[in-house]
Design a protein around this motif. Structure first.
Motif, PDB file in Angstrom:
ATOM      1  N   CYS A 180       4.019  -3.415  -7.743  1.00  0.00           N
ATOM      2  CA  CYS A 180       2.980  -3.565  -6.714  1.00  0.00           C
ATOM      3  C   CYS A 180       1.726  -4.205  -7.285  1.00  0.00           C
ATOM      4  O   CYS A 180       1.085  -5.035  -6.618  1.00  0.00           O
ATOM      5  CB  CYS A 180       2.647  -2.206  -6.103  1.00  0.00           C
TER       6      CYS A 180
ATOM      7  N   MET B  94       0.827  -1.205   0.000  1.00  0.00           N
ATOM      8  CA  MET B  94       0.000   0.000   0.000  1.00  0.00           C
ATOM      9  C   MET B  94       0.860   1.253   0.000  1.00  0.00           C
ATOM     10  O   MET B  94       0.612   2.196  -0.769  1.00  0.00           O
ATOM     11  CB  MET B  94      -0.938  -0.003   1.208  1.00  0.00           C
TER      12      MET B  94
ATOM     13  N   VAL C 150      -4.967  -0.601  -1.717  1.00  0.00           N
ATOM     14  CA  VAL C 150      -4.089  -1.026  -2.812  1.00  0.00           C
ATOM     15  C   VAL C 150      -4.878  -1.073  -4.122  1.00  0.00           C
ATOM     16  O   VAL C 150      -4.426  -0.567  -5.157  1.00  0.00           O
ATOM     17  CB  VAL C 150      -3.455  -2.396  -2.506  1.00  0.00           C
TER      18      VAL C 150
END
Length: 409
Positions: free
Chosen positions: A264, A246, A306
């Motif tokens: 990510c 995050m 996220v």
């Protein structure tokens, strides 16, 4: 920071409850993050819903001057004045050896540990985003200017800035001077980074200052992704790795680091979902803790954030599933009824603060919009957006939806 003043500060953070929200589709994250739907925030009038609450908070924060970590020191820190320092919550003096190494009591926070830097960081995370949200609502430069004062003090001014690393976070007396686990403390910079982007069109920060802020977060990203502490935290199997992703995702968005953004996005699909979500949508690593309820909610919020940061029309993390069906949809379906009715929680209650949760969890709003689930949004709108309990605030870092939902103002 004295205990009484800390309690007073957190009590002052409490505001009014949110009003009504309506059904919508997935909305872009604010300023430059492409999301999986083109629906407009005006359809739910989030600005009207948030206006009174945000302006009340911002007016309060206009009266508070910046305070950074340089205002507090601990003799137990091996770092310098500009180095963030904290001590691990669940570690206590050993009754058999009071002056020796600390011992662990999972879920039980030691009130005598050094927390002044954490409190200062959370103070920043409450003030700067609220002021940025007030600027978005009103375009009144007084809000942006005061947010900019906090940002300069923390990240630009040599006398008061914080170094972009957490080498000495969550230390344990007699054991370690800092741990990778401490990186979770900077979840409270995620919404601060979002606030910086939100102020891009204000007059409060010059071009050089925006560049300086991005450089600070770029330097912190380098430390997070290359240091032994950062790599250790990245590879955890629970909420710590979720919070690492995050943070890196949002800081990469701010600094325009496409490589880390892609990393990510892939890590969510190949590591977070497979490692953390069970077949029934639960979080087994969180359920085994002594605070399973709040940990599950916390991890759900981090995963939802996220998705809010990284989802695109071409790569929609909200609807991504493994072949066996595991994904955010399953996690939300498992947790929603347990958030809507805490009494339905089928596991052991948390050893601390069980009755203080849930609050206005951002996962309900983000997933309600993304997955077209109006019941999630209905639950979100009934919950307290501004808790005053210190431990709850600490585990609730995403508080200003106007910064996260595009076209809301």
């Amino acid at each position: 920071m004295k205990r009484r003043s800390v309690r007073h500060f957190y009590a002052a953070a409490a505001g009014v409850f949110a009003a009504a929200l309506a059904r919508s589709q997935l909305l872009s994250a604010h300023r430059g993050t492409s999301q999986a739907s083109g629906s407009k925030a005006s359809a739910i009038d989030l600005a009207a819903i948030e206006r009174k609450r945000v302006l009340n908070l911002a007016q309060r924060y206009l009266e508070e001057s910046p305070i950074t970590i340089t205002s507090y020191t601990s003799s137990r820190s091996t770092g310098g004045k500009h180095d963030y320092f904290s001590e691990a919550d669940y570690w206590w003096p050993n009754p058999k050896d009071p002056d020796g190494r600390y011992v662990r009591r999972d879920g039980m926070s030691n009130p005598d540990n050094f927390t002044a830097h954490r409190h200062a960081l959370i103070r920043l995370s409450l003030a700067a985003p609220a002021l940025a949200a007030a600027w978005l609502l009103t375009k009144n430069e007084k809000y942006a200017a005061h947010a900019a004062q906090h940002l300069r003090a923390w990240f630009l001014e040599p006398a008061t800035l914080m170094n972009p690393s957490l080498q000495y976070a969550q230390a344990i007396k007699g054991r370690v001077i800092g741990r990778g686990t401490g990186i979770i403390d900077t979840i409270h910079l995620v919404e601060v980074a979002r606030a910086i982007s939100s102020l891009a069109n204000s007059k409060a920060l010059g071009t050089d200052e925006h560049q300086g802020l991005r450089k600070w977060f770029a330097d912190y990203l380098t430390w997070m992704t290359t240091s032994p502490h950062g790599e250790e935290e990245r590879d955890k199997k629970n909420n710590h790795s979720t919070c690492w992703v995050m943070q890196v995702a949002e800081f990469a968005r701010l600094t325009r680091n496409q490589k880390l953004t892609a990393f990510c996005r892939e890590r969510f699909k190949t590591v977070l979902v497979p490692d953390q979500i069970a077949d029934n949508g639960s979080f087994p690593q969180e359920l085994r803790r002594t605070k399973p309820y709040s940990y599950c909610i916390f991890n759900l919020d981090a995963m939802a954030t996220v998705c809010q940061i990284l989802a695109t029309p071409e790569d929609n993390l909200w609807t991504f599933t493994l072949p066996d069906g595991r994904g955010m949809g399953a996690a939300m379906a498992f947790m929603y009824p347990l958030i809507a009715d805490r009494k339905s929680w089928p596991y052991a209650p948390d050893v601390e603060y069980f009755d203080e949760f849930p609050v206005r969890q951002p996962s309900l709003l983000f997933a309600g919009l993304a997955l077209s689930r109006p019941e999630y949004i209905e639950a979100w709108r009934t919950l307290n957006p501004d808790p005053s309990v210190e431990e709850v605030i600490r585990n609730y870092p995403i508080r200003q939806p106007l910064l996260w939902v595009s076209d809301a103002v």
